[in-house]
Scaffold this motif. Structure first.
Motif, PDB file in Angstrom:
ATOM      1  N   VAL A  46     -27.334  28.097  -3.974  1.00 19.76           N
ATOM      2  CA  VAL A  46     -27.527  28.431  -5.386  1.00 19.76           C
ATOM      3  C   VAL A  46     -26.185  28.394  -6.115  1.00 19.76           C
ATOM      4  CG1 VAL A  46     -28.308  30.190  -7.018  1.00 19.76           C
ATOM      5  CG2 VAL A  46     -29.582  29.799  -4.896  1.00 19.76           C
ATOM      6  N   GLY A  47     -25.126  28.873  -5.443  1.00 21.68           N
ATOM      7  CA  GLY A  47     -23.804  28.865  -6.055  1.00 21.68           C
ATOM      8  C   GLY A  47     -23.305  27.467  -6.351  1.00 21.68           C
ATOM      9  N   CYS A  48     -23.665  26.499  -5.528  1.00 18.91           N
ATOM     10  CA  CYS A  48     -23.243  25.118  -5.765  1.00 18.91           C
ATOM     11  C   CYS A  48     -24.029  24.514  -6.923  1.00 18.91           C
ATOM     12  CB  CYS A  48     -23.413  24.276  -4.505  1.00 18.91           C
ATOM     13  SG  CYS A  48     -22.614  22.663  -4.616  1.00 18.91           S
ATOM     14  N   TRP A  49     -25.347  24.744  -6.944  1.00 14.31           N
ATOM     15  CA  TRP A  49     -26.130  24.270  -8.095  1.00 14.31           C
ATOM     16  C   TRP A  49     -25.583  24.843  -9.396  1.00 14.31           C
ATOM     17  CZ3 TRP A  49     -28.837  20.180  -7.639  1.00 14.31           C
ATOM     18  CH2 TRP A  49     -29.645  19.910  -6.535  1.00 14.31           C
ATOM     19  N   LEU A  50     -25.236  26.128  -9.360  1.00 15.71           N
ATOM     20  CA  LEU A  50     -24.714  26.784 -10.561  1.00 15.71           C
ATOM     21  C   LEU A  50     -23.386  26.175 -10.986  1.00 15.71           C
ATOM     22  CD1 LEU A  50     -24.626  28.988 -12.704  1.00 15.71           C
ATOM     23  CD2 LEU A  50     -23.797  30.580 -10.954  1.00 15.71           C
TER      24      LEU A  50
END
Length: 974
Positions: free
Chosen positions: A610-614
């Motif tokens: 999720v942190g990478c998508w964000l």
């Protein structure tokens, strides 16, 4: 620089860049800020403006030496290079390409080819060769692409008139310099074949295929594979009695025209190159779809249990029939076998956008989408492929109403409720087909060497195609294994033999064979892939799962492809492969995930995902808006990709967001389900850039409601306020003020109580917009002032520009034109600092209105033309119609009635093409007045009456009153 005779020495560095930027926009104003960005990118020195002025002075002196009339003049907000277009090689090149197009339409291939050769002779190397500027690089690449496309078209024409011998040398050089250009490779193969050099033609194909696989991991396109097959078979249609080269040239030249408002979608997944058996089913499906009832939509339903090969068969039949459907193919996997089936509205929205309807024109209600979808298909020959359908009710709204269209459906159930459909049951493969499939994968010689073992192997897996492919892949990867040894391994697991008789248990045990043969790291990647809710798996995801190096992790995905546990589904914006799970294999991966990984590990991995998508989404927003403007961010940890990889992905930020929309929305929902409230709300509001631009209101609401629930559960007041403010903005976009007001007021209260200045400014701005629409101008103006102060405090430039432009609209309504112009000038300067062309276009459009009302028609025209260029560069069809509408009004006020009529009809055509009937009628009213002013009162009355009927049908009272007034005045004149 030279004009063909006179050469001008340009000082290296700034001069070539500035001259190149001016030449690319000849006879149009180029802002000083644009020139500064072209020279220094994002890091200009304090003296940048002065250095630009020095370069301009030097260029003026150099241009005076040329025999052509060229001069640089000062034109706010920058400079304009004035010269005759006929003195520009690129203009002459485009004109000759258009001339060639007309000659092709007249079947004069020889003269058309000669014209293209003259056009190509104008090139002296790469466009803007030697000019080093990141800003100009993309435009130079587009010019180079147009040159190569013209060269390919010219070669097609020359091949069609028998010049294949002369072309071989040129094509060999072009293919060597453009090894991934399949059209050139096909032309070289054809030239060699026609010259009697079949072996060399086939070698060209083999070399290209090897290069594609090495570079991209992809097989050649279907057209090139068909050409190879035709050469192998000695197909007579490749010789000169076929008209296909001229037809291809016509299509290629037509591609140089402006993009049509409707498109021809080709959405089929790749065909299976080693498709085996199913001859009877393929024949029945093809015969029915070609010769069935001509008065109704022809429907074929392929039904059978999971893993039996329904999808493979459907795609194979669709590819074989593709040429029968000139208007293209639509494809959608409805995923009814998964926990969350594809919503009908999503499918219809995707199909409408694929058919050329821009996001803002897609209706919000499902019934309206169905009507628009069937209207668009009414006069087309199109093939629709719908996979994994649960029942008749799910598929009925997606059936076209036109007899010219056909549909192929796959389902686990027989859909007998579809009237007139051909029902085909897809069963397991018989022994002959199973042996053929295994032989294609591992080699027929190995099957022939152990015939009894091969037969036993097909019986063990029950002829299920998925299981056969998995076993064959493992044998292919281990050539030292015998088929008998594989049979022995299966026979030792007698429980597996029991399971082979019961549905999905066959697949699970078969997959275990491949899974057990992997190394530890590859097995872990496979398991963790089951954690991410993604439609298409991006290559970088493996690095996030392993918290490691991108390239090395991608190799693990390729290993899974080799093991046939993943499929390659395409290529992403950065040029890397994208992958997908078969549905049953995903289930298997998740089973292994929960068996082997702890909850803590899974949450940590999901946090990285999720942190990478964000992080990527936030960077896309920054590149679109020039910074973190009009958006709030939280404190969730992020996982960063290498800068080089990020730059490749975000070459077109909005396109990346759009292509990853399903994955991004799934990440929001998954973060909410696992209590990651901070990442959840941050990603949700970051995606509003996409949702608002493309009118994805369903995604906007779904993601925000999930995030709001997560924020409430965690007591996250800042996240709650950000989401309520964003949801209020969504309701404003959809003209729902009663739903927007309580959300925005609540958000503003929360922001005030926690001391959030930026959020408070966003909420005040949105509330001001709401009150303005309700006619409360004083209240709106006060809220805009509050928002402007807040945006100024936090340095939100786009927010300031928006507020200034909206405040100027209030002044326009009050007829305070001077104050409005001053405020808009200030807004434009701010917008130019951000580099956001979308905001610039909005401000310029309002400035155009000011100048039109002030009867400064020259400046009004200048503004609207600038808007037109911006919206066309952004492929904003709706924005184009608004700009054309205002331009038409400007021309009419200046008395240029013919030009006004043409421009207004262009705006009208766009509105009608996207089914914006209300907007089209608004254009008709102005068109009626122009026609009347020109003396054509009869036609003006007809058009005004048509507009009035639409306003009355839509109960648009204000517009109905205006139409009545115009119509009455026209009737008095008749």
């Amino acid at each position: 620089m030279h004009d063909g005779e006179t050469s001008l020495p340009l000082a290296p560095g700034r001069q070539p860049i500035i001259l190149g930027a001016l030449l690319l926009e000849v006879n149009r104003t180029v802002s000083t800020e644009h020139l500064i960005d072209a020279v220094w990118d994002d890091d200009p020195p304090p003296s940048a403006r002065g250095q630009v002025q020095i370069c301009i002075s030097a260029l003026r002196r150099l241009l005076a030496l040329l025999p052509v009339g060229a001069e640089i003049i000062r034109r706010a907000p920058g400079y304009l290079l004035r010269m005759s277009p006929e003195d520009l090689d690129h203009y002459c090149f485009e004109q000759m390409v258009q001339d060639a197009q007309q000659l092709v339409q007249k079947n004069d291939a020889i003269t058309a080819a000669a014209t293209l050769r003259r056009a190509l002779s104008l090139w002296r190397g790469k466009a803007l060769g030697g000019v080093v500027s990141r800003l100009l690089e993309s435009k130079a690449l587009r010019l180079d692409e147009s040159r190569l496309a013209a060269q390919e078209t010219c070669i097609d024409l020359e091949l069609s008139v028998g010049r294949h011998h002369e072309l071989i040398g040129e094509l060999t050089d072009l293919v060597e310099r453009n090894p991934l250009r399949e059209r050139l490779r096909g032309q070289l193969m054809l030239a060699l074949h026609r010259s009697g050099r079949q072996a060399e033609a086939l070698e060209v194909y083999r070399a290209g295929r090897a290069h594609l696989i090495d570079e991209l991991g992809l097989e050649p396109a279907e057209e090139l594979r068909k050409l190879e097959s035709a050469i192998l078979l000695g197909d007579d249609s490749l010789m000169l009695d076929t008209p296909s080269p001229v037809a291809q040239a016509t299509a290629a030249l037509a591609g140089t025209s402006p993009m049509p408002l409707t498109v021809t979608p080709h959405q089929l997944p790749a065909d299976t190159h080693d498709f085996t058996g199913r001859r009877d089913l393929v024949g029945k499906a093809e015969e029915f779809l070609r010769t069935g009832d001509a008065a109704a939509v022809r429907i074929v339903v392929l039904s059978g249990k999971p893993g039996v090969g329904k999808s493979c068969l459907a795609v194979h039949v669709a590819h074989r029939l593709a040429s029968d459907f000139a208007d293209g193919q639509l494809y959608r996997d409805l995923r009814s076998s998964q926990l969350e089936a594809m919503p009908l509205a999503d499918t219809l929205g995707t199909f409408l956008r694929s058919l050329g309807i821009p996001g803002p024109a897609v209706p919000s209600e499902a019934d309206e989408r169905i009507s628009m979808y069937r209207s668009l298909l009414a006069d087309r020959r199109m093939l629709v492929v719908l996979e994994d359908v649960a029942g008749e009710n799910q598929v009925m709204p997606l059936l076209p109403g036109s007899a010219g269209c056909s549909v192929i459906i796959t389902s686990r159930s027989r859909l007998t409720g579809l009237p007139g459909a051909l029902q085909l049951d897809v069963d397991v493969m018989d022994q002959e087909q199973s042996l053929e499939l295994i032989g294609k994968v591992i080699g027929a010689d190995r099957v022939a060497a152990e015939p009894e073992a091969a037969v036993a192997l097909t019986k063990v897996v029950g002829g299920l195609p998925l299981a056969l492919r998995i076993l064959a892949a493992r044998l292919a990867a281990r050539p030292h294994w015998s088929l008998a040894s594989m049979v022995g391994r299966l026979s030792d697991e007698w429980h597996r033999l029991d399971e082979l008789a019961y549905g999905e248990m066959i697949v699970r045990q078969s997959l275990s064979l491949t899974y057990d043969g992997m190394d530890d790291t590859t097995r872990r990647v496979f398991r963790l892939l089951g954690l991410a809710e993604v439609e298409a798996i991006p290559a970088w995801l493996a690095a996030v799962l392993l918290d490691g190096d991108v390239q090395r992790s991608m190799d693990r995905l390729e290993q899974l492809v080799d093991d046939q546990m993943l499929d390659v589904s395409g290529v992403d914006a950065g040029g890397d492969p994208r992958y997908r799970f078969h549905g049953l294999i995903r289930v298997f991966a998740r089973e292994r995930l929960h068996e082997r990984e702890t909850r803590e590990t899974m949450l940590a991995v999901l946090g990285r995902v999720v942190g990478c998508w964000l992080d990527i989404a936030a960077e896309a927003h920054r590149r679109l808006h020039g910074g973190d403007y009009t958006v709030l961010h939280g404190s969730a940890p992020r996982w960063k990709l290498p800068q080089e990889h990020l730059d490749r992905l975000l070459a077109s930020p909005l396109n990346w967001l759009d292509s990853e929309r399903a994955n991004l929305c799934a990440a929001v929902l998954q973060a909410g389900e696992h209590g990651m409230d901070e990442a959840c709300w941050d990603l949700a509001v970051t995606l509003v850039t996409l949702f608002e631009t493309r009118s994805y209101f369903e995604d906007w609401q779904r993601t925000h409601e999930q995030a709001l629930g997560a924020a409430r559960n965690a007591g996250n007041r800042r996240g709650m306020a950000a989401l309520m403010c964003s949801l209020g903005s969504m309701h404003l976009n959809q003209r729902r003020p009663s739903l927007a007001l309580p959300l925005l007021e609540s958000a503003r209260t929360h922001f005030h109580e926690i001391g959030e200045i930026h959020g408070g400014a966003l909420a005040a701005r949105n509330l001001a917009m709401l009150h303005y629409r309700q006619g409360a101008l004083e209240k709106a103006a006060g809220l805009y002032d509050t928002a402007l102060t807040g945006f100024g405090e936090v340095g939100d430039l786009v927010g300031e520009a928006h507020v200034l432009a909206n405040t100027a609209q209030i002044e326009l309504d009050r007829r305070e034109y001077g104050e409005a112009e001053s405020r808009l000038d200030r807004a434009l300067k701010i917008a130019e600092r951000t580099g956001s062309t979308r905001v610039q276009a909005q401000v310029l459009h309002k400035l155009g209105k000011v100048h039109l009302l002030n009867e400064d028609f020259e400046r009004a025209e200048q503004m609207e033309r600038a808007v037109l260029r911006m919206v066309r560069d952004n492929s904003d069809v709706i924005g184009e119609s608004y700009a054309l509408h205002n331009l038409g009004l400007v021309y009419g006020r200046r008395g240029s009635f013919d030009l006004s009529e043409r421009t207004l009809r262009q705006a009208l055509e766009i509105r009608e093409s996207v089914m914006d009937h209300l907007g089209a009628s608004q254009v008709r009213l102005d068109l009626a007045e122009v026609l009347a002013a020109r003396g054509d009162v009869v036609q003006a009355v007809e058009i005004a009456e048509k507009a009035l009927a639409m306003f009355q049908e839509r109960q648009a009272e204000q517009w109905s009153r205006r139409a009545d007034e115009i119509l009455a005045a026209l009737l008095d004149r008749r």
